[in-house]
Design a protein around this motif. Structure first.
Motif, PDB file in Angstrom:
ATOM      1  N   TYR A   1      39.391 -21.990  44.623  1.00 29.99           N
ATOM      2  CA  TYR A   1      37.746 -21.687  44.089  1.00 29.99           C
ATOM      3  C   TYR A   1      37.409 -23.076  44.960  1.00 29.99           C
ATOM      4  O   TYR A   1      36.550 -23.978  45.731  1.00 29.99           O
ATOM      5  N   ASP A   2      37.797 -25.035  44.125  1.00 22.75           N
ATOM      6  CA  ASP A   2      37.865 -25.677  44.767  1.00 22.75           C
ATOM      7  C   ASP A   2      37.988 -25.940  46.146  1.00 22.75           C
ATOM      8  O   ASP A   2      37.097 -26.711  46.771  1.00 22.75           O
ATOM      9  N   ALA A   3      39.312 -25.291  46.403  1.00 26.28           N
ATOM     10  CA  ALA A   3      39.599 -25.285  47.990  1.00 26.28           C
ATOM     11  C   ALA A   3      38.262 -24.860  49.165  1.00 26.28           C
ATOM     12  O   ALA A   3      37.931 -24.693  49.567  1.00 26.28           O
ATOM     13  N   LEU A   4      38.075 -23.578  48.490  1.00 28.09           N
ATOM     14  CA  LEU A   4      37.031 -22.717  49.181  1.00 28.09           C
ATOM     15  C   LEU A   4      35.610 -23.667  48.858  1.00 28.09           C
ATOM     16  O   LEU A   4      34.895 -23.606  49.872  1.00 28.09           O
ATOM     17  N   ILE A   5      35.226 -24.294  47.707  1.00 25.30           N
ATOM     18  CA  ILE A   5      33.760 -25.297  47.927  1.00 25.30           C
ATOM     19  C   ILE A   5      33.552 -26.521  48.964  1.00 25.30           C
ATOM     20  O   ILE A   5      33.300 -26.020  49.567  1.00 25.30           O
ATOM     21  N   ALA A   6      35.707 -26.801  49.264  1.00 23.35           N
ATOM     22  CA  ALA A   6      35.621 -27.692  49.900  1.00 23.35           C
ATOM     23  C   ALA A   6      35.326 -27.310  51.240  1.00 23.35           C
ATOM     24  O   ALA A   6      34.751 -27.858  52.108  1.00 23.35           O
ATOM     25  N   ARG A   7      35.914 -26.197  51.751  1.00 15.16           N
ATOM     26  CA  ARG A   7      35.696 -25.620  52.609  1.00 15.16           C
ATOM     27  C   ARG A   7      34.378 -25.013  53.691  1.00 15.16           C
ATOM     28  O   ARG A   7      34.082 -25.670  54.861  1.00 15.16           O
ATOM     29  N   TYR A   8      33.808 -24.740  53.204  1.00 21.01           N
ATOM     30  CA  TYR A   8      32.295 -24.304  52.745  1.00 21.01           C
ATOM     31  C   TYR A   8      30.873 -25.189  52.745  1.00 21.01           C
ATOM     32  O   TYR A   8      29.834 -24.872  53.209  1.00 21.01           O
ATOM     33  N   GLN A   9      31.211 -26.019  51.740  1.00 20.56           N
ATOM     34  CA  GLN A   9      30.048 -26.816  51.577  1.00 20.56           C
ATOM     35  C   GLN A   9      29.383 -27.698  52.588  1.00 20.56           C
ATOM     36  O   GLN A   9      28.436 -27.908  52.574  1.00 20.56           O
ATOM     37  N   ASN A  10      30.202 -28.467  53.408  1.00 28.10           N
ATOM     38  CA  ASN A  10      30.260 -28.952  54.322  1.00 28.10           C
ATOM     39  C   ASN A  10      30.045 -28.119  56.092  1.00 28.10           C
ATOM     40  O   ASN A  10      30.302 -28.792  56.845  1.00 28.10           O
ATOM     41  N   SER A  11      30.053 -26.497  55.778  1.00 39.01           N
ATOM     42  CA  SER A  11      30.362 -26.185  56.642  1.00 39.01           C
ATOM     43  C   SER A  11      28.556 -25.306  57.718  1.00 39.01           C
ATOM     44  O   SER A  11      27.927 -25.648  56.619  1.00 39.01           O
ATOM     45  N   PRO A  12      29.043 -25.031  58.635  1.00 40.46           N
ATOM     46  CA  PRO A  12      27.519 -24.779  59.577  1.00 40.46           C
ATOM     47  C   PRO A  12      27.019 -23.663  58.758  1.00 40.46           C
ATOM     48  O   PRO A  12      25.891 -23.378  58.706  1.00 40.46           O
ATOM     49  N   LEU A  13      27.735 -23.339  57.723  1.00 38.50           N
ATOM     50  CA  LEU A  13      27.311 -21.783  56.802  1.00 38.50           C
ATOM     51  C   LEU A  13      26.472 -22.604  56.248  1.00 38.50           C
ATOM     52  O   LEU A  13      25.399 -21.695  55.454  1.00 38.50           O
ATOM     53  N   ASN A  14      26.636 -23.274  55.406  1.00 38.48           N
ATOM     54  CA  ASN A  14      25.911 -24.113  55.053  1.00 38.48           C
ATOM     55  C   ASN A  14      24.740 -24.408  54.680  1.00 38.48           C
ATOM     56  O   ASN A  14      23.906 -25.774  54.934  1.00 38.48           O
ATOM     57  N   HIS A  15      23.880 -24.658  56.443  1.00 38.03           N
ATOM     58  CA  HIS A  15      22.981 -25.133  56.700  1.00 38.03           C
ATOM     59  C   HIS A  15      21.394 -24.305  56.735  1.00 38.03           C
ATOM     60  O   HIS A  15      21.816 -23.626  56.474  1.00 38.03           O
ATOM     61  N   ARG A  16      20.537 -25.450  56.015  1.00 34.91           N
ATOM     62  CA  ARG A  16      18.940 -24.832  55.956  1.00 34.91           C
ATOM     63  C   ARG A  16      18.210 -23.243  56.911  1.00 34.91           C
ATOM     64  O   ARG A  16      17.920 -22.653  56.199  1.00 34.91           O
ATOM     65  N   ASN A  17      18.615 -23.081  58.274  1.00 38.44           N
ATOM     66  CA  ASN A  17      18.536 -22.592  58.761  1.00 38.44           C
ATOM     67  C   ASN A  17      19.211 -20.535  58.607  1.00 38.44           C
ATOM     68  O   ASN A  17      19.146 -19.776  59.410  1.00 38.44           O
ATOM     69  N   VAL A  18      20.692 -21.074  58.163  1.00 41.04           N
ATOM     70  CA  VAL A  18      21.003 -20.115  57.956  1.00 41.04           C
ATOM     71  C   VAL A  18      20.696 -19.186  56.584  1.00 41.04           C
ATOM     72  O   VAL A  18      20.715 -19.508  55.885  1.00 41.04           O
ATOM     73  N   PRO A  19      20.480 -17.854  57.481  1.00 40.91           N
ATOM     74  CA  PRO A  19      19.936 -16.497  56.541  1.00 40.91           C
ATOM     75  C   PRO A  19      20.603 -16.939  55.316  1.00 40.91           C
ATOM     76  O   PRO A  19      22.379 -16.788  54.853  1.00 40.91           O
ATOM     77  N   ASP A  20      20.058 -16.335  53.886  1.00 38.26           N
ATOM     78  CA  ASP A  20      20.933 -16.262  52.639  1.00 38.26           C
ATOM     79  C   ASP A  20      21.853 -15.613  53.135  1.00 38.26           C
ATOM     80  O   ASP A  20      23.083 -15.498  52.080  1.00 38.26           O
ATOM     81  N   GLU A  21      22.045 -14.238  53.375  1.00 37.63           N
ATOM     82  CA  GLU A  21      22.262 -12.704  53.202  1.00 37.63           C
ATOM     83  C   GLU A  21      24.583 -13.368  54.010  1.00 37.63           C
ATOM     84  O   GLU A  21      25.377 -13.247  53.364  1.00 37.63           O
ATOM     85  N   TYR A  22      23.810 -14.725  55.291  1.00 34.85           N
ATOM     86  CA  TYR A  22      24.888 -14.560  55.903  1.00 34.85           C
ATOM     87  C   TYR A  22      25.614 -15.964  55.143  1.00 34.85           C
ATOM     88  O   TYR A  22      27.004 -16.214  55.254  1.00 34.85           O
ATOM     89  N   ARG A  23      25.365 -16.864  54.263  1.00 40.17           N
ATOM     90  CA  ARG A  23      25.889 -17.689  53.110  1.00 40.17           C
ATOM     91  C   ARG A  23      27.302 -17.221  52.685  1.00 40.17           C
ATOM     92  O   ARG A  23      26.948 -16.661  51.811  1.00 40.17           O
ATOM     93  N   PRO A  24      28.510 -18.640  52.466  1.00 46.25           N
ATOM     94  CA  PRO A  24      28.511 -18.023  50.970  1.00 46.25           C
ATOM     95  C   PRO A  24      28.164 -18.575  50.240  1.00 46.25           C
ATOM     96  O   PRO A  24      27.580 -18.826  49.812  1.00 46.25           O
ATOM     97  N   LYS A  25      28.622 -17.933  48.470  1.00 40.55           N
ATOM     98  CA  LYS A  25      27.729 -17.732  48.059  1.00 40.55           C
ATOM     99  C   LYS A  25      29.156 -18.128  46.543  1.00 40.55           C
ATOM    100  O   LYS A  25      29.941 -17.646  46.040  1.00 40.55           O
ATOM    101  N   ARG A  26      28.797 -18.724  45.210  1.00 41.20           N
ATOM    102  CA  ARG A  26      29.238 -18.897  44.034  1.00 41.20           C
ATOM    103  C   ARG A  26      28.517 -18.479  42.453  1.00 41.20           C
ATOM    104  O   ARG A  26      27.898 -18.518  43.171  1.00 41.20           O
ATOM    105  N   TYR A  27      29.582 -18.149  42.148  1.00 34.70           N
ATOM    106  CA  TYR A  27      29.014 -16.780  41.274  1.00 34.70           C
ATOM    107  C   TYR A  27      29.282 -17.844  39.288  1.00 34.70           C
ATOM    108  O   TYR A  27      31.166 -18.477  39.493  1.00 34.70           O
TER     109      TYR A  27
ATOM    110  N   MET B   1      24.678 -17.490  42.882  1.00 40.57           N
ATOM    111  CA  MET B   1      24.259 -19.951  42.677  1.00 40.57           C
ATOM    112  C   MET B   1      24.820 -20.255  43.915  1.00 40.57           C
ATOM    113  O   MET B   1      25.536 -20.304  44.653  1.00 40.57           O
ATOM    114  N   ASN B   2      23.874 -20.998  44.798  1.00 42.80           N
ATOM    115  CA  ASN B   2      24.360 -21.616  46.477  1.00 42.80           C
ATOM    116  C   ASN B   2      25.677 -22.384  45.971  1.00 42.80           C
ATOM    117  O   ASN B   2      25.657 -22.737  45.152  1.00 42.80           O
ATOM    118  N   LEU B   3      26.215 -22.797  47.209  1.00 42.34           N
ATOM    119  CA  LEU B   3      27.054 -23.564  47.377  1.00 42.34           C
ATOM    120  C   LEU B   3      26.579 -25.232  47.232  1.00 42.34           C
ATOM    121  O   LEU B   3      25.116 -24.702  47.902  1.00 42.34           O
TER     122      LEU B   3
END
Length: 143
Positions: A90-116, A122-124
């Protein structure tokens, strides 16, 4: 327990994969999910990543879901869940995606990695710095 779900129909939405996990008894038993998307075609890439709460649950999911082919869409694919060869845990995945372009505000919600947590999506965490918008979205003027 980080896993990769291979051979997912490209048209299968995140919610459909999560519904499958719930139907098979894994509600609340995973902490992270991401299904890579081809932004230019607006479809999945045929795989996804699930981090289960522990290795025992991941092993159970791999065994129980291997060969699944009763998709809610037309597809001849058989699900092939395997241990992930990328970031483990989990920690490695959050670290990988937290500052990823996929976590940019303009990325549609359906395309974003999510945590649960306990089955609640929950959003990243917010990026720690201004992340770049994915190139394909920037070139299209956002969505």
């Amino acid at each position: 327990g980080a896993t990769q779900f291979r051979n997912v129909p490209n048209d299968y939405a995140r919610s459909s994969i999560l519904d499958l996990l719930h139907e098979k008894g894994f509600f609340g038993r995973y902490r992270f999910f991401y299904k890579p998307v081809d932004f230019s075609r607006n479809t999945g890439k045929g795989y996804g990543f699930v981090d289960f709460i522990d290795n025992e649950t991941a092993r159970e999911a791999i065994e129980r879901l291997r060969g699944f082919n009763q998709w809610k869409c037309r597809s001849t694919k058989s699900l092939d869940p395997v241990w992930s060869q990328q970031e483990q845990g989990y920690d490695a995945l959050i670290a990988r995606y937290q500052n990823s372009p996929l976590n940019h505000r303009n990325v549609p919600d359906e395309y974003r990695p999510k945590r649960y947590q306990d089955g609640i999506e929950m959003n990243l965490p917010l990026p720690t710095y201004e992340v770049k918008e994915p190139n394909v979205l920037a070139n299209a003027g956002g969505r």
